[in-house]
Design a protein around this motif. Structure first.
Motif: not given
Length: 62
Positions: A11-21, A50-62
């Motif tokens: 969410l908002s390119n910074r918050i990882i939220e768990p969901v149920t499919i 996985t939470k790690e996959d979601a974290a890897a998708s967050i764009k880092s700030r330069s």
């Protein structure tokens, strides 16, 4: 991902939220938020296994 599994969205390119499919159809997933009421329909590429996959998708700030 299968119905009933836990996934993660960003969410908002910074918050990882768990969901149920809830369902998957036509390239979209209907998900239910586990931490609050409600749900939404998202493209499958926005739901991570996985939470790690979601974290890897967050764009880092330069």
């Amino acid at each position: 991902m299968q119905k009933g599994e836990t996934g993660y969205i960003v969410l908002s390119n910074r918050i990882i939220e768990p969901v149920t499919i809830l369902s998957e159809s036509g390239g979209f997933c209907t998900v239910h938020f586990t931490s609050r009421q409600g749900g939404t329909r998202l493209r499958k590429n926005r739901v991570f296994a996985t939470k790690e996959d979601a974290a890897a998708s967050i764009k880092s700030r330069s």
